[in-house]
Design a protein around this motif. Structure first.
Motif, PDB file in Angstrom:
ATOM      1  N   VAL A  78      -7.041  -0.771  -1.994  1.00 42.78           N
ATOM      2  CA  VAL A  78      -6.856   0.156  -1.246  1.00 42.78           C
ATOM      3  C   VAL A  78      -6.936   1.717  -1.973  1.00 42.78           C
ATOM      4  O   VAL A  78      -6.352   1.701  -3.202  1.00 42.78           O
ATOM      5  N   SER A  79      -7.915   2.326  -1.483  1.00 38.84           N
ATOM      6  CA  SER A  79      -8.292   3.623  -2.483  1.00 38.84           C
ATOM      7  C   SER A  79      -7.596   4.821  -1.719  1.00 38.84           C
ATOM      8  O   SER A  79      -7.477   5.094  -0.615  1.00 38.84           O
ATOM      9  N   PHE A  80      -7.322   5.755  -2.782  1.00 42.41           N
ATOM     10  CA  PHE A  80      -6.814   7.208  -2.100  1.00 42.41           C
ATOM     11  C   PHE A  80      -7.812   8.136  -1.757  1.00 42.41           C
ATOM     12  O   PHE A  80      -9.035   7.945  -2.157  1.00 42.41           O
ATOM     13  N   LEU A  81      -7.760   8.982  -0.998  1.00 46.65           N
ATOM     14  CA  LEU A  81      -8.719  10.221  -0.764  1.00 46.65           C
ATOM     15  C   LEU A  81      -9.533  10.555  -1.724  1.00 46.65           C
ATOM     16  O   LEU A  81      -8.769  11.220  -2.859  1.00 46.65           O
ATOM     17  N   LYS A 107      -5.721   8.744   6.279  1.00 45.36           N
ATOM     18  CA  LYS A 107      -4.567   7.962   6.567  1.00 45.36           C
ATOM     19  C   LYS A 107      -3.812   7.436   5.447  1.00 45.36           C
ATOM     20  O   LYS A 107      -2.763   7.347   5.133  1.00 45.36           O
ATOM     21  N   LYS A 108      -4.652   7.132   4.262  1.00 39.97           N
ATOM     22  CA  LYS A 108      -4.182   6.351   3.131  1.00 39.97           C
ATOM     23  C   LYS A 108      -3.589   7.386   1.881  1.00 39.97           C
ATOM     24  O   LYS A 108      -3.417   7.004   0.714  1.00 39.97           O
ATOM     25  N   SER A 109      -3.844   8.837   2.264  1.00 37.36           N
ATOM     26  CA  SER A 109      -3.649   9.758   1.069  1.00 37.36           C
ATOM     27  C   SER A 109      -2.629  10.507   1.014  1.00 37.36           C
ATOM     28  O   SER A 109      -2.484  11.025   0.178  1.00 37.36           O
ATOM     29  N   ALA A 110      -1.575  10.126   1.799  1.00 32.20           N
ATOM     30  CA  ALA A 110      -0.272  10.932   1.974  1.00 32.20           C
ATOM     31  C   ALA A 110       0.215  11.151   0.523  1.00 32.20           C
ATOM     32  O   ALA A 110       0.432  12.415   0.273  1.00 32.20           O
ATOM     33  N   ARG A 111       0.512  10.336  -0.426  1.00 28.20           N
ATOM     34  CA  ARG A 111       1.122  10.769  -1.642  1.00 28.20           C
ATOM     35  C   ARG A 111       0.049  11.030  -2.559  1.00 28.20           C
ATOM     36  O   ARG A 111       0.546  11.442  -4.026  1.00 28.20           O
ATOM     37  N   TYR A 112      -0.998  11.406  -2.391  1.00 21.03           N
ATOM     38  CA  TYR A 112      -1.930  11.651  -3.378  1.00 21.03           C
ATOM     39  C   TYR A 112      -2.572  13.286  -3.341  1.00 21.03           C
ATOM     40  O   TYR A 112      -3.180  13.844  -4.150  1.00 21.03           O
ATOM     41  N   VAL A 113      -2.237  13.724  -2.029  1.00 23.41           N
ATOM     42  CA  VAL A 113      -2.981  14.989  -1.701  1.00 23.41           C
ATOM     43  C   VAL A 113      -1.932  16.178  -1.367  1.00 23.41           C
ATOM     44  O   VAL A 113      -0.771  15.810  -0.865  1.00 23.41           O
ATOM     45  N   VAL A 135      -5.424  23.221   8.450  1.00 23.77           N
ATOM     46  CA  VAL A 135      -4.685  22.092   8.022  1.00 23.77           C
ATOM     47  C   VAL A 135      -3.878  22.436   6.823  1.00 23.77           C
ATOM     48  O   VAL A 135      -4.276  22.815   6.029  1.00 23.77           O
ATOM     49  N   THR A 136      -2.723  21.837   7.174  1.00 22.53           N
ATOM     50  CA  THR A 136      -1.725  22.088   6.215  1.00 22.53           C
ATOM     51  C   THR A 136      -0.778  20.978   5.827  1.00 22.53           C
ATOM     52  O   THR A 136       0.169  20.842   4.981  1.00 22.53           O
ATOM     53  N   ASP A 137      -1.182  19.691   6.417  1.00 22.67           N
ATOM     54  CA  ASP A 137      -0.386  18.404   6.102  1.00 22.67           C
ATOM     55  C   ASP A 137      -1.504  17.212   6.544  1.00 22.67           C
ATOM     56  O   ASP A 137      -2.473  17.374   7.126  1.00 22.67           O
ATOM     57  N   GLN A 138      -1.149  16.107   6.167  1.00 22.62           N
ATOM     58  CA  GLN A 138      -1.891  14.828   6.777  1.00 22.62           C
ATOM     59  C   GLN A 138      -2.184  14.740   8.259  1.00 22.62           C
ATOM     60  O   GLN A 138      -3.153  14.523   8.405  1.00 22.62           O
TER      61      GLN A 138
END
Length: 328
Positions: A78-81, A107-113, A135-138
């Protein structure tokens, strides 16, 4: 324009905003290397007929999802954004597939961005009202992309979606006649016709002036300047680019009519992001120069009046002018 604004907001929220005025990023048309996507769909400027519409349908084709994976398979690699690099579309068969992949990455980027730069994004008060998303959050990132997907690329059965519109046009392609224009024209093709050549150069400069105006909007938070830039965007498209194109397609060329080439117009300021205002000034002056040259070539009084009105519109655009403070 809504989809471009949303995509620009997405990029601005995680980086420094898009760069649109760039010779390396502008598409070119008609050459053997002028293709898009993994399936190497040719990029051509041509009349709106069967082969042309088929290219649009291939580019906008809806994404067909792969078979559902097991939980174990889902969790492998699983890769991050990560922002797609230049040329990344070459790995996708359609824009629909590209956006679907991007949606999954969000969807998979929450803790990386970390999302930022809300003050530099298009807001609902400035553009498209309730359809515009800052755009301010996931969640807002996902909502912005969902609008692009649902209304545009890769959608089926949505009335205003790009794919559906091209499909409807394809079904009705025998119901209209098109101007007999050259395929993938270049300004240099028109050199023997001074009027058309100058109009082509004016069109190229206006095209790049539009791009650099939109690019500038994601660089400032000053509300007065932002409103001027947004007003510029509309004026360049409606009052400058459109009437230049309308004059061109009335001008004889070879066995048909002329048409705008949509090429990069270089400036001395270049593509340096710190010199955007200088480049914009150069582009505006270039439009006026080439329109003036075209006016000198025109003998038809009505056509001369049309070109003078276009030149008047160029003189009255709101950016860049010294009285506006462009500080962010």
């Amino acid at each position: 324009m809504l989809h471009l604004a949303l995509a620009g907001n997405l990029l601005t929220s995680i980086e420094s905003g898009p760069q649109l005025y760039s010779i390396g990023l502008l598409p070119t048309y008609g050459g053997p290397a002028d293709v898009i996507l993994q399936s190497q769909i040719p990029l051509r400027l041509e009349r709106c007929e069967k082969s042309n519409l088929e290219c649009f349908l291939k580019i906008e084709a809806p994404y067909q999802a792969p078979p559902k994976l097991t939980e174990e398979e889902e969790n492998v690699n699983v890769s991050f954004l990560a922002l797609p690099a230049a040329g990344a579309l070459e790995t996708y068969k359609s824009i629909g597939e590209f956006y679907t992949k991007l949606e999954d990455m969000i969807k998979k980027s929450a803790r990386y961005v970390t999302f930022k730069n809300k003050n530099l994004q298009f807001s609902p008060k400035e553009f498209f009202a309730d359809k515009m998303i800052e755009v301010t959050d996931q969640e807002s990132a996902h909502n912005a992309l969902k609008i692009i997907i649902d209304q545009g690329e890769g959608s089926v059965g949505v009335e205003d979606a790009h794919y559906q519109m091209f499909l409807d046009l394809y079904k009705r392609r025998t119901e209209w006649e098109c101007h007999a224009v050259p395929n993938s024209p270049k300004a240099e093709m028109y050199k023997e016709n001074k009027l058309v050549y100058e109009l082509a150069l004016a069109s190229n400069a206006a095209y790049c002036y539009l791009l650099i105006t939109i690019q500038k909007t994601w660089q400032v938070s000053n509300l007065v300047l932002r409103r001027a830039l947004i007003s510029n965007t509309h004026s360049i498209m409606i009052d400058i680019m459109t009437p230049i194109a309308e004059v061109m397609v009335e001008e004889p060329f070879q066995d048909g009519k002329a048409a705008p080439p949509f090429q990069f117009y270089p400036t001395n300021a270049g593509e340096d992001l710190s010199r955007v205002d200088e480049a914009a000034n150069e582009l505006r002056e270039a439009i006026k120069l080439h329109l003036g040259n075209a006016i000198n070539e025109v003998r038809d009084v009505k056509k001369k009046e049309i070109l003078n009105v276009i030149k008047f519109s160029v003189d009255h655009v709101l950016w860049p002018i010294p009285v506006l403070d462009d500080s962010a």
